[in-house]
Design a protein around this motif. Structure first.
Motif, PDB file in Angstrom:
ATOM      1  N   ASN A 170       0.846  -1.190   0.000  1.00 17.21           N
ATOM      2  CA  ASN A 170       0.000   0.000   0.000  1.00 17.21           C
ATOM      3  C   ASN A 170       0.886   1.245   0.000  1.00 17.21           C
ATOM      4  O   ASN A 170       2.049   1.204   0.411  1.00 17.21           O
ATOM      5  CB  ASN A 170      -0.904   0.015   1.240  1.00 17.21           C
ATOM      6  CG  ASN A 170      -1.775  -1.222   1.322  1.00 17.21           C
ATOM      7  OD1 ASN A 170      -2.109  -1.835   0.305  1.00 17.21           O
ATOM      8  ND2 ASN A 170      -2.151  -1.603   2.533  1.00 17.21           N
ATOM      9  N   GLU A 171       0.331   2.355  -0.405  1.00 20.49           N
ATOM     10  CA  GLU A 171       1.086   3.603  -0.406  1.00 20.49           C
ATOM     11  C   GLU A 171       1.300   4.092   1.023  1.00 20.49           C
ATOM     12  O   GLU A 171       0.446   3.932   1.893  1.00 20.49           O
ATOM     13  CB  GLU A 171       0.363   4.668  -1.233  1.00 20.49           C
ATOM     14  CG  GLU A 171       0.321   4.353  -2.715  1.00 20.49           C
ATOM     15  CD  GLU A 171      -0.240   5.496  -3.551  1.00 20.49           C
ATOM     16  OE1 GLU A 171      -0.390   6.621  -3.001  1.00 20.49           O
ATOM     17  OE2 GLU A 171      -0.524   5.275  -4.743  1.00 20.49           O
ATOM     18  N   GLY A 172       2.463   4.681   1.264  1.00 23.76           N
ATOM     19  CA  GLY A 172       2.736   5.330   2.531  1.00 23.76           C
ATOM     20  C   GLY A 172       2.849   4.423   3.736  1.00 23.76           C
ATOM     21  O   GLY A 172       2.278   4.729   4.791  1.00 23.76           O
ATOM     22  N   LYS A 191      11.430   4.973 -13.007  1.00 21.00           N
ATOM     23  CA  LYS A 191      10.245   4.315 -12.452  1.00 21.00           C
ATOM     24  C   LYS A 191      10.585   3.597 -11.156  1.00 21.00           C
ATOM     25  O   LYS A 191       9.763   3.532 -10.233  1.00 21.00           O
ATOM     26  CB  LYS A 191       9.669   3.328 -13.471  1.00 21.00           C
ATOM     27  CG  LYS A 191       8.317   2.756 -13.068  1.00 21.00           C
ATOM     28  CD  LYS A 191       7.727   1.888 -14.168  1.00 21.00           C
ATOM     29  CE  LYS A 191       6.362   1.353 -13.749  1.00 21.00           C
ATOM     30  NZ  LYS A 191       5.787   0.461 -14.807  1.00 21.00           N
ATOM     31  N   ALA A 194      10.505   6.254  -8.426  1.00 21.90           N
ATOM     32  CA  ALA A 194       9.138   6.759  -8.241  1.00 21.90           C
ATOM     33  C   ALA A 194       8.256   5.743  -7.525  1.00 21.90           C
ATOM     34  O   ALA A 194       7.466   6.110  -6.636  1.00 21.90           O
ATOM     35  CB  ALA A 194       8.531   7.129  -9.593  1.00 21.90           C
ATOM     36  N   ASN A 195       8.355   4.484  -7.899  1.00 23.06           N
ATOM     37  CA  ASN A 195       7.538   3.446  -7.266  1.00 23.06           C
ATOM     38  C   ASN A 195       7.875   3.288  -5.785  1.00 23.06           C
ATOM     39  O   ASN A 195       6.988   3.070  -4.957  1.00 23.06           O
ATOM     40  CB  ASN A 195       7.735   2.102  -7.981  1.00 23.06           C
ATOM     41  CG  ASN A 195       6.972   2.029  -9.288  1.00 23.06           C
ATOM     42  OD1 ASN A 195       6.361   3.002  -9.720  1.00 23.06           O
ATOM     43  ND2 ASN A 195       7.012   0.887  -9.925  1.00 23.06           N
ATOM     44  N   LYS A 198       6.485   6.152  -3.617  1.00 22.65           N
ATOM     45  CA  LYS A 198       5.046   6.017  -3.379  1.00 22.65           C
ATOM     46  C   LYS A 198       4.734   5.281  -2.083  1.00 22.65           C
ATOM     47  O   LYS A 198       3.769   5.600  -1.404  1.00 22.65           O
ATOM     48  CB  LYS A 198       4.385   5.261  -4.547  1.00 22.65           C
ATOM     49  CG  LYS A 198       4.098   6.099  -5.774  1.00 22.65           C
ATOM     50  CD  LYS A 198       3.396   5.257  -6.822  1.00 22.65           C
ATOM     51  CE  LYS A 198       3.165   6.055  -8.097  1.00 22.65           C
ATOM     52  NZ  LYS A 198       2.523   5.223  -9.146  1.00 22.65           N
ATOM     53  N   VAL A 199       5.534   4.279  -1.752  1.00 23.41           N
ATOM     54  CA  VAL A 199       5.218   3.469  -0.579  1.00 23.41           C
ATOM     55  C   VAL A 199       5.917   3.966   0.689  1.00 23.41           C
ATOM     56  O   VAL A 199       5.820   3.348   1.741  1.00 23.41           O
ATOM     57  CB  VAL A 199       5.528   1.969  -0.824  1.00 23.41           C
ATOM     58  CG1 VAL A 199       4.676   1.447  -1.976  1.00 23.41           C
ATOM     59  CG2 VAL A 199       7.002   1.726  -1.101  1.00 23.41           C
ATOM     60  N   TYR A 246      14.106  11.826  -9.683  1.00 25.70           N
ATOM     61  CA  TYR A 246      12.777  12.095  -9.120  1.00 25.70           C
ATOM     62  C   TYR A 246      12.650  13.555  -8.731  1.00 25.70           C
ATOM     63  O   TYR A 246      13.479  14.080  -7.983  1.00 25.70           O
ATOM     64  CB  TYR A 246      12.519  11.218  -7.893  1.00 25.70           C
ATOM     65  CG  TYR A 246      11.081  11.301  -7.421  1.00 25.70           C
ATOM     66  CD1 TYR A 246      10.076  10.602  -8.088  1.00 25.70           C
ATOM     67  CD2 TYR A 246      10.727  12.098  -6.337  1.00 25.70           C
ATOM     68  CE1 TYR A 246       8.758  10.692  -7.671  1.00 25.70           C
ATOM     69  CE2 TYR A 246       9.407  12.182  -5.917  1.00 25.70           C
ATOM     70  CZ  TYR A 246       8.427  11.476  -6.590  1.00 25.70           C
ATOM     71  OH  TYR A 246       7.108  11.577  -6.187  1.00 25.70           O
ATOM     72  N   GLY A 248       9.238  14.859  -7.962  1.00 29.95           N
ATOM     73  CA  GLY A 248       7.816  14.942  -7.651  1.00 29.95           C
ATOM     74  C   GLY A 248       7.490  16.030  -6.650  1.00 29.95           C
ATOM     75  O   GLY A 248       8.338  16.479  -5.875  1.00 29.95           O
ATOM     76  N   ASP A 250       5.851  15.758  -4.037  1.00 27.58           N
ATOM     77  CA  ASP A 250       5.878  15.251  -2.663  1.00 27.58           C
ATOM     78  C   ASP A 250       7.299  15.087  -2.122  1.00 27.58           C
ATOM     79  O   ASP A 250       7.502  14.520  -1.049  1.00 27.58           O
ATOM     80  CB  ASP A 250       5.137  13.918  -2.563  1.00 27.58           C
ATOM     81  CG  ASP A 250       5.719  12.847  -3.495  1.00 27.58           C
ATOM     82  OD1 ASP A 250       6.577  13.192  -4.340  1.00 27.58           O
ATOM     83  OD2 ASP A 250       5.301  11.682  -3.390  1.00 27.58           O
ATOM     84  N   LYS A 304      10.670  12.246   1.711  1.00 23.43           N
ATOM     85  CA  LYS A 304       9.326  12.587   1.298  1.00 23.43           C
ATOM     86  C   LYS A 304       8.753  13.676   2.208  1.00 23.43           C
ATOM     87  O   LYS A 304       8.970  13.656   3.427  1.00 23.43           O
ATOM     88  CB  LYS A 304       8.431  11.337   1.353  1.00 23.43           C
ATOM     89  CG  LYS A 304       7.126  11.442   0.604  1.00 23.43           C
ATOM     90  CD  LYS A 304       6.468  10.073   0.520  1.00 23.43           C
ATOM     91  CE  LYS A 304       5.189  10.108  -0.292  1.00 23.43           C
ATOM     92  NZ  LYS A 304       4.584   8.758  -0.397  1.00 23.43           N
TER      93      LYS A 304
END
Length: 307
Positions: A170-172, A191, A194-195, A198-199, A246, A248, A250, A304
């Protein structure tokens, strides 16, 4: 970290729902929404499907040679043919130790959940589980993940077989993600980063190490008579490439530093330097890199942003 706890941070890759439950025999995780099941082998859930083993990718070298890279199949076989838990030579062991110590110097919290990407020898679990961290050892190889659990059977240690390009988490959910000496092998570094971000939890950190400005070497494969990169390193990185991977919204910060001077390695000075504690070695290495700027490793840390 038993399967019940692990199932709280993973989701079904078929429908995306976080409704995975272990059966009574603990031989599979099953999605209560779509009934997709994932086998559990020696305590390790496998989040790879039949089609994952057929995944093909093209990197620069594969495009040049008109070939493809079935990377999931490759690293499954690599885990079988290579013993990641074997004893290594003294020089390699010393360098590994300094890389690991450098990474751990960036772990500031006293506890938290950590994802070890490409766990290999499971040194992250070996170090952090006794310090009250929850560690998830992840690898494409079933041999590496089951070996990790067998050697370090802590209650706060879990393992999964999974691919970064199709993460089951799941994210985060992670405070820290460590990917040491992995990114040089992956087909899509952008990628990949980035992936993983996300988590990460808000405020979490992704720590990556890799060879610095490595000159890629090739040998002629005896099977296909085409050039193949040594050690399966398909990318070379410097600070500009890595920090640009990266950007992003966030992202709070991205920092890097280079370390592990080449000179002591070539002079086989590990027989003396192994007696230095980490901070003495780090001071010596830093001074040497100011005089002779020849580092062979780089660490990059993405943090993050808090919500």
């Amino acid at each position: 970290m038993n399967l019940t706890a692990l199932s709280e941070i993973v989701h079904c890759q078929n429908c995306g729902e976080a409704l995975l439950k272990a059966n009574d025999e603990i031989t599979e995780l099953k999605c209560e929404n779509c009934e997709q099941s994932y086998p559990v082998k020696k305590g390790v859930p496998v989040f790879l499907s039949e089609t994952d083993y057929e995944k093909s990718a093209e990197t620069a070298i594969h495009k040049e040679q008109g070939s493809v890279f079935n990377y999931v199949d490759h690293y499954q076989k690599d885990g079988v043919e290579s013993d990641y838990f074997r004893e290594r030579d003294a020089g390699t062991t010393h360098l590994d130790k300094r890389v690991h110590q450098t990474i751990f110097s960036h772990i500031e919290k006293k506890s938290g959940r950590v994802l070890d990407v490409g766990c290999g020898r499971a040194w992250v679990a070996q170090k952090l589980c006794p310090l009250n961290f929850e560690v998830v050892s992840m690898d494409i190889s079933l041999e590496n993940t089951t070996g990790a659990l067998e050697r370090y059977p802590y209650p706060n240690h879990a393992a999964v077989v999974a691919d970064v390009f199709s993460l089951p988490f799941n994210e985060g959910v992670f405070d820290y993600i460590i990917a040491s000496e992995i990114i040089e092998h992956v087909v899509d570094p952008v990628k990949f980063v980035a992936n993983l971000i996300k988590v990460l939890k808000p405020g979490g950190k992704l720590i990556i190490t890799t060879p610095y400005k490595e000159k890629l070497s090739y040998s002629l494969c005896i099977h296909c008579n085409k050039l193949t990169p040594l050690h399966a390193h398909i990318h070379s990185f410097d600070e500009n490439i890595l920090t640009s991977l990266y950007k992003g919204d966030d992202l709070k910060s991205c920092a890097y530093h280079t370390f592990a001077n080449k000179l002591p390695i070539h002079l086989r000075m590990h027989s003396v330097l192994r007696f230095f504690n980490f901070w003495c070695w780090k001071t010596f290495d830093g001074l040497l890199n100011r005089i002779i700027k020849k580092p062979i490793r780089i660490l990059v840390k993405w943090e993050k942003a808090e919500i």
